[in-house]
Design a protein around this motif. Structure first.
Motif, PDB file in Angstrom:
ATOM      1  N   SER A 291      42.542  19.450  98.853  1.00  0.00           N
ATOM      2  CA  SER A 291      42.276  19.956  97.496  1.00  0.00           C
ATOM      3  C   SER A 291      42.962  19.071  96.462  1.00  0.00           C
ATOM      4  O   SER A 291      42.380  18.725  95.425  1.00  0.00           O
ATOM      5  CB  SER A 291      42.773  21.399  97.357  1.00  0.00           C
ATOM      6  N   GLU A 292      44.202  18.694  96.747  1.00  0.00           N
ATOM      7  CA  GLU A 292      44.940  17.810  95.841  1.00  0.00           C
ATOM      8  C   GLU A 292      44.310  16.422  95.808  1.00  0.00           C
ATOM      9  O   GLU A 292      44.248  15.780  94.757  1.00  0.00           O
ATOM     10  CB  GLU A 292      46.404  17.724  96.279  1.00  0.00           C
ATOM     11  N   ALA A 295      41.267  16.632  93.599  1.00  0.00           N
ATOM     12  CA  ALA A 295      41.648  16.688  92.185  1.00  0.00           C
ATOM     13  C   ALA A 295      42.059  15.311  91.681  1.00  0.00           C
ATOM     14  O   ALA A 295      41.689  14.901  90.570  1.00  0.00           O
ATOM     15  CB  ALA A 295      42.794  17.682  92.005  1.00  0.00           C
ATOM     16  N   LYS A 298      38.924  13.073  91.269  1.00  0.00           N
ATOM     17  CA  LYS A 298      38.184  13.408  90.046  1.00  0.00           C
ATOM     18  C   LYS A 298      38.890  12.883  88.803  1.00  0.00           C
ATOM     19  O   LYS A 298      38.269  12.428  87.846  1.00  0.00           O
ATOM     20  CB  LYS A 298      38.004  14.922  89.948  1.00  0.00           C
ATOM     21  N   GLN A 299      40.219  12.943  88.835  1.00  0.00           N
ATOM     22  CA  GLN A 299      40.995  12.461  87.716  1.00  0.00           C
ATOM     23  C   GLN A 299      40.842  10.955  87.546  1.00  0.00           C
ATOM     24  O   GLN A 299      40.672  10.433  86.429  1.00  0.00           O
ATOM     25  CB  GLN A 299      42.479  12.813  87.932  1.00  0.00           C
TER      26      GLN A 299
END
Length: 303
Positions: A291-292, A295, A298-299
């Motif tokens: 999940s991290e 994220a 995407k960043q």
């Protein structure tokens, strides 16, 4: 034969009388007497000679020797089961495919082992299809891998979608470009994963649609070996960004346009499986890790 009756007997021997044993075990004296009565009836022998001084019979001495060993092992087993129920002990059998096995799983396992030092880990590194078969035959508890061609009644939950990059030797003319294109691969030797690898099949279909058969191929079953072959100047490699999270000296990681493929890494498990606390905690750590990573990806894409 009840374990509490055996413990009552050894406690009586330890303290030398029924009253002190009752106090130590927090039982009433009639309960202590009843335990010994039932134990002697079940064994068929008298264990204690009552009198001013409590004495063990010959059968009692023999039983006491065996009983102390039995209670010691029982207490060990009880503690092991308590650890298992609490998630601090047990064996977890995990299947992992490359490059996740080499590049990402060690850090996940390191954190887990630190939190659960008594839990044993057994890792099996193989491709998704092999791991799917191992899971079906109960040789592993779950797997972190790509989507297998045949699920074999297993469930696959995607955790992370990767993308494809190009790895070339520094001496290769392509290394001077900012971004490579599929046309640049004409007449090149391309390193591929095995022919039954789903992502390899998709990549090669895209290449054939663009440049036909104007390329050579070198098939290497171990994906983590690709960068070493590129380093030796034996070809260029199209593989995941994760696998190329670092480049070996003498090689360069490049973006490539036109390869619309998104290799997936996910959790492969049996349907309706109930995991213990330790396995559940590890699965939560794995889910958090990806999940991290999603994220962060995407960043970086939005920058």
């Amino acid at each position: 034969m009840e374990i509490r009756a055996i413990r009552t007997f050894t406690t009586i021997v330890k303290y030398g009388n029924f009253l002190k044993a009752a106090e130590a075990l927090n039982y009433s004296q009639p309960t202590i007497t009843l335990h010994i009565k039932h134990l002697e009836e079940e064994i068929g022998e008298k264990l204690l000679e009552r009198g001013k001084i409590l004495r063990m019979t010959e059968a009692g001495r023999l039983f006491y020797e065996r009983a102390t060993d039995l209670l010691r092992e029982y207490d060990r087993l009880d503690k092991t089961l308590e650890d298992l129920e609490g998630g601090s002990a047990g064996l977890i059998r995990i299947g992992v495919s490359e490059p996740t096995a080499s590049l990402e799983f060690p850090s996940i396992i390191a954190d887990f082992v630190q939190a659960h030092p008594k839990v044993e880990i057994s890792l099996h590194i193989a491709d998704a299809n092999t791991l799917s078969g191992m899971l079906f035959h109960d040789q592993i508890d779950f797997a972190i891998c790509g989507a297998p061609e045949v699920s074999m009644e297993n469930l696959f939950k995607p955790l992370y979608y990767d993308d494809i990059v190009l790895l070339v030797p520094n001496s290769h003319p392509l290394s001077e470009k900012a971004i490579a294109e599929i046309h640049d691969l004409r007449n090149e030797t391309i390193l591929f994963t095995p022919h039954n690898c789903p992502i390899r099949i998709k990549i090669e279909q895209i290449i054939v649609e663009t440049i036909g058969s104007n390329y050579k191929k070198l098939e290497i079953s171990n994906s983590m070996a690709h960068k070493h072959f590129v380093q030796a100047g034996l070809g260029v490699s199209l593989f995941t960004r994760t696998a190329n999270s670092f480049a070996l000296p003498g090689t360069k990681i490049m973006e490539i346009k036109g390869i619309e493929a998104a290799p997936v890494i996910g959790l492969l498990k049996k349907n309706n499986t109930i995991y213990g606390k330790a396995s559940t905690h590890l699965l939560e750590m794995i889910d958090t890790y990806f999940s991290e990573k999603n994220a962060l990806s995407k960043q970086e894409t939005s920058i």
